[in-house]
Motif scaffolding. Structure first.
Motif, short mmCIF file in Angstrom:
data_model
loop_
_atom_site.label_atom_id
_atom_site.label_comp_id
_atom_site.label_asym_id
_atom_site.label_seq_id
_atom_site.Cartn_x
_atom_site.Cartn_y
_atom_site.Cartn_z
N SER A 1 -40.40 -84.12 -65.42
CA SER A 1 -39.57 -84.50 -66.57
C SER A 1 -39.14 -83.26 -67.35
O SER A 1 -37.99 -83.16 -67.81
CB SER A 1 -40.32 -85.45 -67.50
N ILE A 2 -40.05 -82.31 -67.50
CA ILE A 2 -39.71 -81.05 -68.19
C ILE A 2 -38.63 -80.32 -67.40
O ILE A 2 -37.65 -79.84 -67.96
CB ILE A 2 -40.95 -80.15 -68.35
N ILE B 1 -42.78 -69.97 -75.33
CA ILE B 1 -43.01 -71.29 -74.77
C ILE B 1 -44.31 -71.24 -73.98
O ILE B 1 -44.60 -70.26 -73.31
CB ILE B 1 -41.82 -71.75 -73.88
N HIS B 2 -45.10 -72.29 -74.13
CA HIS B 2 -46.36 -72.41 -73.40
C HIS B 2 -46.46 -73.85 -72.91
O HIS B 2 -46.17 -74.78 -73.65
CB HIS B 2 -47.55 -72.09 -74.30
N HIS B 3 -46.88 -74.01 -71.66
CA HIS B 3 -47.09 -75.34 -71.10
C HIS B 3 -48.57 -75.55 -70.86
O HIS B 3 -49.26 -74.65 -70.37
CB HIS B 3 -46.33 -75.49 -69.77
N PHE B 4 -49.07 -76.73 -71.20
CA PHE B 4 -50.47 -77.07 -71.03
C PHE B 4 -50.59 -78.45 -70.42
O PHE B 4 -49.72 -79.31 -70.64
CB PHE B 4 -51.20 -77.09 -72.39
N HIS C 1 -33.77 -75.29 -63.98
CA HIS C 1 -34.59 -74.49 -63.08
C HIS C 1 -35.36 -73.38 -63.81
O HIS C 1 -36.36 -72.89 -63.30
CB HIS C 1 -33.75 -73.92 -61.93
N GLU C 2 -34.95 -73.01 -64.99
CA GLU C 2 -35.71 -72.02 -65.78
C GLU C 2 -36.55 -72.74 -66.84
O GLU C 2 -36.61 -72.34 -68.01
CB GLU C 2 -34.75 -71.02 -66.42
N TRP C 3 -37.25 -73.77 -66.43
CA TRP C 3 -38.00 -74.63 -67.34
C TRP C 3 -39.15 -73.91 -68.03
O TRP C 3 -39.66 -74.40 -69.04
CB TRP C 3 -38.51 -75.87 -66.60
#
Length: 138
Positions: free
Chosen positions: A100-101, A127-130, A107-109
């Motif tokens: 979904s992100i 930006i940080h994804h967890f 493509h540069e998510w």
């Protein structure tokens, strides 16, 4: 531009609730007019209040509507500083899954997204994804 136009332009930037920085700046400007507070610091507080209002307006007018349209978004939480001297804002978003992100961000998510003229208001962006873990509700 005369000072009245500048004041009107600044006033238009404030959200309806004005915010903490606005009230602090207003008090400092009043004190500076009475000679009980340094005018340079009052001016800086007023500039910070304008910056806070501009960021808040952009988030409410651009970022939040864009987020609400994204498929797979579960929730989002914009945050602003409590201390009017701070200038760091946050946006936490909760997504159904990584796909979904990727669908929302492309493509540069893993790169921050700045919409329209938001870049003019940002000094730095991260930006940080967890992933959530250890929660029996997941």
């Amino acid at each position: 531009m005369d000072s009245r136009q500048g004041s009107y332009a600044a006033y238009r930037e404030w959200p309806v609730d004005y915010g903490v920085a606005y009230l602090a700046a207003l008090n400092k400007c009043t004190d500076a007019m009475l000679g009980t507070y340094p005018w340079e610091q009052a001016r800086d507080a007023f500039a910070a209040a304008i910056a806070e209002a501009r960021v808040k307006n952009k988030v409410e007018g651009i970022s939040i509507p864009w987020l609400r349209e994204q498929e797979g978004l579960i929730a989002f939480y914009p945050g602003k500083p409590i201390d009017p001297r701070e200038r760091e804002f946050w946006m936490i978003s909760i997504w159904k899954d990584v796909e979904s992100i990727k669908k929302a961000a492309g493509h540069e998510w893993q790169q921050p997204i700045l919409l329209e003229d938001e870049a003019d208001l940002v000094e730095t962006v991260e930006i940080h994804h967890f992933e959530i873990f250890g929660n029996k509700h997941t």
